[in-house]
Enzyme design. Sequence first.
Site, PDB file in Angstrom:
ATOM      1  N   ALA A  66     -12.807  11.052  31.223  1.00 13.92           N
ATOM      2  CA  ALA A  66     -11.721  10.409  32.052  1.00 13.92           C
ATOM      3  C   ALA A  66     -12.485  10.045  33.482  1.00 13.92           C
ATOM      4  O   ALA A  66     -13.075  10.580  33.875  1.00 13.92           O
ATOM      5  CB  ALA A  66     -10.516  11.372  32.099  1.00 13.92           C
ATOM      6  N   GLY A 111     -13.018  13.040  28.179  1.00  5.39           N
ATOM      7  CA  GLY A 111     -12.098  12.001  27.195  1.00  5.39           C
ATOM      8  C   GLY A 111     -12.738  11.227  26.458  1.00  5.39           C
ATOM      9  O   GLY A 111     -12.356  10.489  25.504  1.00  5.39           O
ATOM     10  N   GLU A 114     -13.020  13.058  23.206  1.00  4.86           N
ATOM     11  CA  GLU A 114     -11.460  13.269  22.655  1.00  4.86           C
ATOM     12  C   GLU A 114     -11.298  11.790  22.207  1.00  4.86           C
ATOM     13  O   GLU A 114     -10.781  11.680  21.166  1.00  4.86           O
ATOM     14  CB  GLU A 114     -10.618  13.321  23.927  1.00  4.86           C
ATOM     15  CG  GLU A 114     -10.497  14.696  24.433  1.00  4.86           C
ATOM     16  CD  GLU A 114      -9.934  15.014  25.654  1.00  4.86           C
ATOM     17  OE1 GLU A 114      -9.989  14.302  26.690  1.00  4.86           O
ATOM     18  OE2 GLU A 114      -8.935  15.879  25.699  1.00  4.86           O
ATOM     19  N   GLU A 134     -14.866  19.569  31.120  1.00  2.00           N
ATOM     20  CA  GLU A 134     -13.660  19.789  31.978  1.00  2.00           C
ATOM     21  C   GLU A 134     -13.642  20.930  32.730  1.00  2.00           C
ATOM     22  O   GLU A 134     -13.324  21.114  33.887  1.00  2.00           O
ATOM     23  CB  GLU A 134     -12.408  19.297  31.264  1.00  2.00           C
ATOM     24  CG  GLU A 134     -11.886  18.222  30.618  1.00  2.00           C
ATOM     25  CD  GLU A 134     -12.549  17.889  29.312  1.00  2.00           C
ATOM     26  OE1 GLU A 134     -13.445  18.703  28.741  1.00  2.00           O
ATOM     27  OE2 GLU A 134     -12.075  16.793  28.919  1.00  2.00           O
TER      28      GLU A 134
HETATM   29  N1  COA Z   1     -15.521   9.530  35.966  1.00  2.00           N
HETATM   30  C1  COA Z   1     -15.736   8.577  37.011  1.00  2.00           C
HETATM   31  N2  COA Z   1     -16.993   8.085  37.166  1.00  2.00           N
HETATM   32  C2  COA Z   1     -17.806   8.438  36.287  1.00  2.00           C
HETATM   33  C3  COA Z   1     -17.685   9.313  35.291  1.00  2.00           C
HETATM   34  C4  COA Z   1     -16.316   9.824  35.260  1.00  2.00           C
HETATM   35  N3  COA Z   1     -16.054  10.697  33.943  1.00  2.00           N
HETATM   36  N4  COA Z   1     -18.868   9.546  34.819  1.00  2.00           N
HETATM   37  C5  COA Z   1     -19.823   8.676  35.219  1.00  2.00           C
HETATM   38  N5  COA Z   1     -19.073   8.345  36.384  1.00  2.00           N
HETATM   39  C6  COA Z   1     -19.962   7.286  37.288  1.00  2.00           C
HETATM   40  C7  COA Z   1     -20.751   8.048  38.392  1.00  2.00           C
HETATM   41  O1  COA Z   1     -19.869   8.385  39.361  1.00  2.00           O
HETATM   42  C8  COA Z   1     -21.684   7.048  38.695  1.00  2.00           C
HETATM   43  O2  COA Z   1     -20.938   5.815  39.657  1.00  2.00           O
HETATM   44  P1  COA Z   1     -21.640   5.357  41.040  1.00  2.00           P
HETATM   45  O3  COA Z   1     -22.847   4.792  40.620  1.00  2.00           O
HETATM   46  O4  COA Z   1     -20.522   4.667  41.605  1.00  2.00           O
HETATM   47  O5  COA Z   1     -22.120   6.648  41.933  1.00  2.00           O
HETATM   48  C9  COA Z   1     -21.927   5.956  37.442  1.00  2.00           C
HETATM   49  O6  COA Z   1     -20.933   6.366  36.974  1.00  2.00           O
HETATM   50  C10 COA Z   1     -23.223   6.583  36.943  1.00  2.00           C
HETATM   51  O7  COA Z   1     -23.074   8.060  36.647  1.00  2.00           O
HETATM   52  P2  COA Z   1     -24.403   9.018  36.994  1.00  2.00           P
HETATM   53  O8  COA Z   1     -23.686  10.244  37.265  1.00  2.00           O
HETATM   54  O9  COA Z   1     -25.037   8.479  38.295  1.00  2.00           O
HETATM   55  O10 COA Z   1     -25.228   9.046  35.894  1.00  2.00           O
HETATM   56  P3  COA Z   1     -26.418  10.053  35.317  1.00  2.00           P
HETATM   57  O11 COA Z   1     -27.239   9.488  34.480  1.00  2.00           O
HETATM   58  O12 COA Z   1     -26.823  10.960  36.618  1.00  2.00           O
HETATM   59  O13 COA Z   1     -25.306  11.347  34.649  1.00  2.00           O
HETATM   60  C11 COA Z   1     -23.640  12.154  33.428  1.00  2.00           C
HETATM   61  C12 COA Z   1     -24.715  11.204  33.513  1.00  2.00           C
HETATM   62  C13 COA Z   1     -22.720  11.751  32.184  1.00  2.00           C
HETATM   63  C14 COA Z   1     -24.403  13.492  33.056  1.00  2.00           C
HETATM   64  C15 COA Z   1     -22.637  12.291  34.487  1.00  2.00           C
HETATM   65  O14 COA Z   1     -22.292  10.874  34.971  1.00  2.00           O
HETATM   66  C16 COA Z   1     -21.700  13.156  34.476  1.00  2.00           C
HETATM   67  O15 COA Z   1     -21.667  14.507  34.391  1.00  2.00           O
HETATM   68  N6  COA Z   1     -20.269  12.401  34.298  1.00  2.00           N
HETATM   69  C17 COA Z   1     -19.037  13.282  34.410  1.00  2.00           C
HETATM   70  C18 COA Z   1     -18.843  13.961  32.743  1.00  2.00           C
HETATM   71  C19 COA Z   1     -17.472  14.600  32.693  1.00  2.00           C
HETATM   72  O16 COA Z   1     -17.345  15.614  33.403  1.00  2.00           O
HETATM   73  N7  COA Z   1     -16.639  14.060  32.198  1.00  2.00           N
HETATM   74  C20 COA Z   1     -15.327  14.760  31.855  1.00  2.00           C
HETATM   75  C21 COA Z   1     -14.305  14.043  32.885  1.00  2.00           C
HETATM   76  S1  COA Z   1     -12.881  14.954  32.526  1.00  2.00           S
END
Ligand code: COA
Length: 260
Positions: A66, A111, A114, A134
């Site tokens: 999400a 999400g 999910e 989460e």
């Molecule tokens: N919501 C909003 N934005 C997200 C996102 C999310 N769940 N997951 C990734 N993004 C965005 C990042 O903020 C980043 O945006 P920016 O370039 O404007 O800063 C872009 O996507 C790229 O992500 P980034 O974190 O730079 O990539 P990474 O390769 O370093 O890491 C992940 C990848 C998946 C490990 C990391 O993005 C992450 O932990 N995301 C969240 C996962 C999460 O907690 N999901 C559950 C949400 S309820």
Amino acid sequence: MAYRNLEIAHRGAVRTITVNRPDKLNALNRDTLNELTLAFAQAAQDDAVRAVVLAGAGEKAFVAGADIAEMNAYTPVQAQGFSRTGQRLMTSIERLGKPVVARIQGFALGGGMELAMACHLRVASEKAKFGQPEINLGLIPGFGGTQRLLRLAGRSAALELCLTGATINAQRAYELGVVSRVVAPEALDETVDALADQLAAAAPLAAAGILDAVLQGGEASLDQGLEFETQGFALMFSTADMREGTNAFLEKRKAQFKGA
Ligand code: COA
């Protein structure tokens, strides 16, 4: 209709719906949830669509969760609406009445996991990663993760993944029963296409009956599930496809199913 956050493609009777926010790793904001809801409703209504593939754009992610930036500002009431919208979408996918295959090439987190679990089958690249992180945000899953992971993989796996927020690889997800097939990255499209083609060529009313019986049976007693199966089985004898399928076998030819 034109979508801002989705790409829709057609190949024969297979519709592919791709979440298209690769710069945000296809994170699900409210607009994307609404567009997905509409796209799946259209796929349900269109008789020419016999199977659906759900994918995420880019190399890195199916869907990374999400949208955290959007959720960060939510009030509890907005969060309740967001969760309900997400849950309704997931349930509408699960109950589409047509097989839905998730194509997972990278992150399927929160999400995203999910969304994948709401699909009927999940084909993952060896590079895919799954998790319900989460808890690391001070949250719990809100789009059905606690419930579908429990049902797919059991209480132990659901508690371990949700409580630790751990990310697991595709092989582990396969061992837990979360993923149907794991393939080399270069074989992902070919595998998904072949599976979707096979599902699209199957008798659609029988496919719908199987989806119904398995999904309803998962929530019912064995006796109720068996009764549901009997009713579905008997209903098939009212279809032209059942006559065609059995006749084709007896005449040693390939059946042509029409969904009637
Ligand atoms: N919501 C909003 N934005 C997200 C996102 C999310 N769940 N997951 C990734 N993004 C965005 C990042 O903020 C980043 O945006 P920016 O370039 O404007 O800063 C872009 O996507 C790229 O992500 P980034 O974190 O730079 O990539 P990474 O390769 O370093 O890491 C992940 C990848 C998946 C490990 C990391 O993005 C992450 O932990 N995301 C969240 C996962 C999460 O907690 N999901 C559950 C949400 S309820």
